[in-house]
Design a protein around this motif. Structure first.
Motif, mmCIF file in Angstrom:
data_model
loop_
_atom_site.group_PDB
_atom_site.id
_atom_site.type_symbol
_atom_site.label_atom_id
_atom_site.label_comp_id
_atom_site.label_asym_id
_atom_site.label_seq_id
_atom_site.Cartn_x
_atom_site.Cartn_y
_atom_site.Cartn_z
ATOM 1 N N VAL A 125 0.861 -1.184 0.000
ATOM 2 C CA VAL A 125 0.000 0.000 0.000
ATOM 3 C C VAL A 125 0.899 1.236 0.000
ATOM 4 O O VAL A 125 1.613 1.497 0.975
ATOM 5 C CB VAL A 125 -0.925 0.007 1.233
ATOM 6 C CG1 VAL A 125 -1.871 1.201 1.171
ATOM 7 C CG2 VAL A 125 -1.714 -1.292 1.335
ATOM 8 N N VAL A 126 0.891 1.975 -1.097
ATOM 9 C CA VAL A 126 1.701 3.191 -1.202
ATOM 10 C C VAL A 126 0.880 4.349 -0.640
ATOM 11 O O VAL A 126 -0.114 4.782 -1.239
ATOM 12 C CB VAL A 126 2.123 3.451 -2.661
ATOM 13 C CG1 VAL A 126 2.889 4.762 -2.781
ATOM 14 C CG2 VAL A 126 2.977 2.288 -3.167
ATOM 15 N N THR A 127 1.266 4.827 0.546
ATOM 16 C CA THR A 127 0.484 5.813 1.300
ATOM 17 C C THR A 127 0.914 7.253 0.986
ATOM 18 O O THR A 127 1.907 7.490 0.309
ATOM 19 C CB THR A 127 0.635 5.556 2.807
ATOM 20 O OG1 THR A 127 2.033 5.638 3.149
ATOM 21 C CG2 THR A 127 0.120 4.182 3.189
ATOM 22 N N LYS A 128 0.138 8.195 1.527
ATOM 23 C CA LYS A 128 0.439 9.640 1.466
ATOM 24 C C LYS A 128 0.535 10.154 0.030
ATOM 25 O O LYS A 128 1.335 11.048 -0.280
ATOM 26 C CB LYS A 128 1.740 9.950 2.222
ATOM 27 C CG LYS A 128 1.723 9.520 3.692
ATOM 28 C CD LYS A 128 2.949 9.997 4.452
ATOM 29 C CE LYS A 128 2.923 9.541 5.900
ATOM 30 N NZ LYS A 128 4.041 10.052 6.689
ATOM 31 N N CYS A 129 -0.304 9.592 -0.855
ATOM 32 C CA CYS A 129 -0.246 9.997 -2.267
ATOM 33 C C CYS A 129 -0.721 11.432 -2.485
ATOM 34 O O CYS A 129 -0.417 12.032 -3.524
ATOM 35 C CB CYS A 129 -1.067 9.032 -3.128
ATOM 36 S SG CYS A 129 -0.213 7.441 -3.379
#
Length: 303
Positions: A125-129
């Motif tokens: 999960v690639v966060t803070k997009c």
């Protein structure tokens, strides 16, 4: 099991990642309310807190864990042990990596740990997009794909809400079929006193120097309705630090900082419990409690 029940999915997901990559913020966003405290300070989360996402055909129980790191104290060792034991007990793992930071040693260290949990699917999960450009996000998705063979990779922003439903869909897709695990409407199984203690600690973390986050512990000794009133709850709490100099920092000039901590914590507690609160908050020194097994147990950090 009836046809309707056989279509229902329920189970546990765990968010893992380095400290301060947005795990607690993401869990709160998915659950739809604040069940885990958040802070810009690393290592804010100290317990495996469960938040519950209800859907018509699924119930997803998210376990938010402390950030994995190379421990320097007995407390640090216990936090890492807690994370690793949680990873073996869930149905799917969400490995959180922020879009804003290059993939580094810490991420590779955790990827290796996750690879050892053979039977559990891992979703990156690639966060803070919301804090990254499209180009940054695209580069990060590529870099993450080269870290390990993930079941899926998904970018998300807990702040803007972008892709939150997609993350839930993906996690739910890895859950087994089965009936709900919790009654409808429950959002967490954390005891109220633990949640209240965490809200006080979050208020104390705001604006303090970098060395303090690890040194602050909060215990709620008692919560009781005020005698003769049904609209006021008395909360008695103790905040522990390790040294007199830290106590002075938390109290602040003429007690202003402690007063501010109490005011902010009280507002959050009132929002959580839905009633007016009188907060009785005191600071005590527990010398080197992070390294002392007896004091760790007394403050709620068990073996």
């Amino acid at each position: 099991m009836s046809g309707a029940e056989s279509d229902f999915r329920s189970g546990f997901a765990c968010f893992a990642g380095r400290p301060n990559v947005g795990k607690s913020t993401l869990m709160n966003a998915l659950v739809g309310t604040k069940v885990a405290i958040t802070s810009a300070k690393p290592q804010t989360t100290r317990r495996a807190i469960r938040g519950i996402v209800h859907r018509p055909a699924a119930q997803l129980v998210i376990v938010d864990t402390p950030g994995l790191h190379r421990p320097r104290t007995l407390l640090g060792e216990r936090l890492d042990s807690l994370v690793l034991s949680t990873l073996t007990e869930v149905d799917v793992i969400g490995f959180c990596i922020p879009a804003t930071d290059p993939v580094g040693k810490g991420d590779r260290f955790i990827a290796e740990k996750l690879a050892a949990v053979k039977k559990t699917p891992v979703v990156a999960v690639v966060t803070k997009c919301d804090l990254a450009s499209r180009e940054q996000i695209a580069k990060q998705l590529l870099a993450v794909s080269e870290l390990a063979d993930f079941a899926e990779i998904v970018p998300v922003s807990a702040v803007s809400g972008e892709q939150l439903d997609t993350v839930t869909d993906i996690l739910v897709g890895h859950l087994p079929e089965g009936p709900p695990l919790y009654a409808g409407g429950e959002l967490t199984d954390e005891p109220e006193q633990v949640l209240v203690a965490e809200l006080i600690r979050e208020a104390a973390l705001e604006g303090v120097r970098d060395e303090l986050p690890h040194s602050i512990a909060v215990v709620v000794e008692e919560m009781r309705p005020r005698e003769g009133r049904d609209d006021l709850l008395d909360v008695f709490a103790e905040m522990y630090v390790e040294r007199p100099s830290q106590k002075a920092i938390v109290i602040g000039h003429r007690g202003e900082r402690l007063k501010d901590v109490g005011t902010r914590a009280r507002k959050q507690i009132e929002a959580l419990l839905g009633t007016r609160v009188y907060l009785d908050l005191h600071i005590k020194i527990a010398k080197d409690w992070q390294r002392d097994p007896k004091q760790l147990r007394r403050l709620g950090f068990y073996d």
